[in-house]
Design a protein around this motif. Structure first.
Motif, PDB file in Angstrom:
ATOM      1  N   UNK B   8      -4.936 -31.644  56.674  1.00 38.07           N
ATOM      2  CA  UNK B   8      -3.934 -30.576  56.710  1.00 38.07           C
ATOM      3  C   UNK B   8      -4.565 -29.240  56.321  1.00 38.07           C
ATOM      4  N   UNK B  10      -7.623 -28.425  56.707  1.00 32.93           N
ATOM      5  CA  UNK B  10      -8.488 -28.020  57.819  1.00 32.93           C
ATOM      6  C   UNK B  10      -7.660 -27.392  58.934  1.00 32.93           C
ATOM      7  N   UNK B  11      -6.517 -28.015  59.223  1.00 31.23           N
ATOM      8  CA  UNK B  11      -5.663 -27.470  60.284  1.00 31.23           C
ATOM      9  C   UNK B  11      -5.179 -26.074  59.911  1.00 31.23           C
ATOM     10  N   UNK B  14      -7.933 -23.564  60.379  1.00 28.70           N
ATOM     11  CA  UNK B  14      -8.241 -23.261  61.785  1.00 28.70           C
ATOM     12  C   UNK B  14      -7.137 -22.467  62.459  1.00 28.70           C
ATOM     13  N   UNK B  15      -5.904 -22.695  62.054  1.00 28.01           N
ATOM     14  CA  UNK B  15      -4.815 -21.869  62.586  1.00 28.01           C
ATOM     15  C   UNK B  15      -4.944 -20.441  62.075  1.00 28.01           C
ATOM     16  N   UNK B  17      -7.525 -18.753  61.754  1.00 28.96           N
ATOM     17  CA  UNK B  17      -8.515 -17.986  62.524  1.00 28.96           C
ATOM     18  C   UNK B  17      -7.880 -17.238  63.689  1.00 28.96           C
ATOM     19  N   UNK B  18      -6.688 -17.680  64.103  1.00 24.55           N
ATOM     20  CA  UNK B  18      -6.029 -17.032  65.242  1.00 24.55           C
ATOM     21  C   UNK B  18      -5.598 -15.623  64.855  1.00 24.55           C
ATOM     22  N   UNK B  19      -5.613 -14.689  65.807  1.00 27.26           N
ATOM     23  CA  UNK B  19      -5.286 -13.300  65.473  1.00 27.26           C
ATOM     24  C   UNK B  19      -3.827 -13.170  65.062  1.00 27.26           C
ATOM     25  N   UNK B  20      -3.578 -12.448  63.973  1.00 28.19           N
ATOM     26  CA  UNK B  20      -2.211 -12.185  63.534  1.00 28.19           C
ATOM     27  C   UNK B  20      -1.566 -13.354  62.812  1.00 28.19           C
ATOM     28  N   UNK B  21      -2.326 -14.411  62.536  1.00 29.99           N
ATOM     29  CA  UNK B  21      -1.790 -15.569  61.823  1.00 29.99           C
ATOM     30  C   UNK B  21      -2.389 -15.589  60.417  1.00 29.99           C
ATOM     31  N   UNK B  28       3.121 -22.805  57.763  1.00 29.14           N
ATOM     32  CA  UNK B  28       4.386 -23.138  58.410  1.00 29.14           C
ATOM     33  C   UNK B  28       4.134 -23.880  59.733  1.00 29.14           C
ATOM     34  N   UNK B  29       3.191 -23.373  60.526  1.00 29.23           N
ATOM     35  CA  UNK B  29       2.882 -24.017  61.807  1.00 29.23           C
ATOM     36  C   UNK B  29       2.316 -25.416  61.586  1.00 29.23           C
ATOM     37  N   UNK B  31       2.778 -27.493  59.081  1.00 28.18           N
ATOM     38  CA  UNK B  31       3.831 -28.434  58.684  1.00 28.18           C
ATOM     39  C   UNK B  31       4.704 -28.805  59.874  1.00 28.18           C
ATOM     40  N   UNK B  32       4.916 -27.836  60.757  1.00 31.04           N
ATOM     41  CA  UNK B  32       5.668 -28.162  61.970  1.00 31.04           C
ATOM     42  C   UNK B  32       4.933 -29.225  62.790  1.00 31.04           C
ATOM     43  N   UNK B  33       3.620 -29.066  62.899  1.00 33.83           N
ATOM     44  CA  UNK B  33       2.801 -30.016  63.664  1.00 33.83           C
ATOM     45  C   UNK B  33       2.916 -31.422  63.069  1.00 33.83           C
TER      46      UNK B  33
END
Lengths: 203, 203
Positions: B8, B10-11, B14-15, B17-21, B28-29, B31-33
Motif C-alpha cells: 500500500x 508503494x502504491x 507511485x501515485x 509521482x503523477x502530476x498534481x497528485x 485516497x486513490x 484506498x479506493x483501489x
C-alpha cells in the motif's frame, strides 16, 4: 468527428472512474502516462495489482494488513485492556500518529447512515460482541467514530450492543479543535464544548 | 512506528509521482483501489500499459496516434492548403472541436522558453521547413501557439524559419474572449484587442 486514439480514450475513461477524478484531470494524467518512461508506467500498473492482491482485512480487527492477524493484533506490546472502534483504516493511522494510544482496534469500514441505506449489517460488526467477550483483558471500548450524525448513530448502536457486557464504553471528547477560533466555531461544536466543559485545575 | 502495509505504501508513493497528485489524494486513490473490484483494477493497470505501448507520435505531424501516418495526415478529406502549428495534442483536439478547421497540423510538443532552458532544438522542429516544402498544395501556415511569452517566442522563431518560403504565415487573433467582460480584461488583452480592432460592417 475527431477523437483521441482508442487506447488513450480507454485510459481516460478508466481514470475517470477513480473518485474525485473528472474528465480534465483524467486527460491530464493520461497524457502524462503517454510521455512517462515505460518502466515507470509498468511500476505503477504492477503496484495497483500488487496492492489489490496482497492487502486483506485482518480477521480479528478488520484493519488492512498483508499478514493475518495483523501486526497490531499479534503484537505482544499492545495494551489489551483497550479497544478503539474506528470507521476506517485511515482512522487507525490517524490514531497511531498521536503516539498516545497503544491498545487494540476494531475497524467498521463504514458508519450507519439511514439516509444512504447503510445499516449495521453493512459494517464489520457481525462478531463484534463475541470478540469483545473473547478479549480477556479488555476493560474499555473507546468509540472513535466521527462527530457527525452517522458517527453518533453508530456510536449509539455499538453502545447498546455492549450494554450488558462487562466493559466501560467511552467516546472521544467533542469540543473546540486545537488552534481553532471560538469566534468562528459553529453552534454545535460550541454547545458540545460547553456541555463537555471540565474543571480548571487552578489550585 | 505504525505504517501501512508495504504494497500500500508503494502504491501511494507511485501515485504521488503523477502530476498534481499529492500525498492526500494518492492515499485516497490507493484506498479506493483496495476496495475496488479486482477486474476493475486489472482493467486500469492494463489500460496504462496499453496506452503507453500503443500510442506513438505520427512521423509527419507528431500528433499522438495509434497508426502511422495518423488519420488526419492520411485523410483524403483534409484541406492540404493549410497547416496549423500547435504546442500539444490537446491543442489539436481543441482546434478540431471548433469544427471550423479542416487542414493539417504540426505538433511541437513544447514551446520555446529561455527561462526553462527550452530551445527550439527541444521541439519537434527538425524537419519542419522540409515538411513545409514537401506539402505541395500548402498555401498558409497558421501558428496557433498560446498567447503567452513562450507562445510568442515560438511563433516568432517559426516565422523567421519560414521567411524565405513561399507560404503565408498567420497567427491566431488575440483579443477579448467570447463572453468575457471588458471591465475585467487585463491590460495586455485589452491593448491587443485594441490594436487588432477590425472595421464594423454597418453598411
Amino acid at each position: 468527428m475527431y477523437s483521441y486514439p482508442g487506447s488513450l480514450k480507454k485510459l481516460i475513461a478508466r481514470l475517470e472512474r477513480l473518485p474525485g477524478i473528472g474528465e480534465k484531470t483524467a486527460t491530464r494524467l493520461a497524457f502524462h502516462i503517454l510521455e512517462e518512461r515505460q518502466e515507470r508506467v509498468k511500476e505503477l500498473a504492477d503496484s495497483l495489482l500488487e496492492a489489490r492482491r496482497e492487502i486483506q482485512y485482518c480477521s480479528k480487527c478488520h484493519n488492512i494488513t498483508d499478514e493475518d492477524p495483523c501486526r497490531i493484533c499479534s503484537s505482544p506490546d499492545r495494551h489489551r485492556e483497550m479497544l478503539c472502534v474506528v470507521e476506517s483504516p485511515r482512522d487507525v493511522a490517524a490514531m497511531e500518529k498521536t503516539d498516545e494510544y497503544r491498545g487494540l482496534y476494531h475497524v467498521l469500514h463504514g458508519l450507519i447512515s439511514p439516509l444512504d441505506d447503510i445499516g449495521p449489517e453493512e459494517l464489520y460488526l457481525d462478531n463484534f460482541v463475541e470478540r469483545i467477550r473473547n478479549e480477556e483483558k479488555l476493560e474499555e471500548v473507546i468509540i472513535a467514530t466521527d462527530p457527525s450524525t452517522e458517527g453518533d448513530a453508530t456510536a449509539m448502536y455499538i453502545g447498546r450492543q455492549l450494554e450488558d457486557e462487562d466493559v466501560n464504553v467511552t467516546r472521544l471528547a467533542q469540543g473546540l479543535p486545537a488552534g481553532g477560533d471560538l469566534e468562528y466555531a459553529d453552534e454545535v461544536t460550541l454547545s458540545r464544548a460547553l456541555s463537555g466543559r471540565s474543571k480548571l485545575d487552578n489550585k
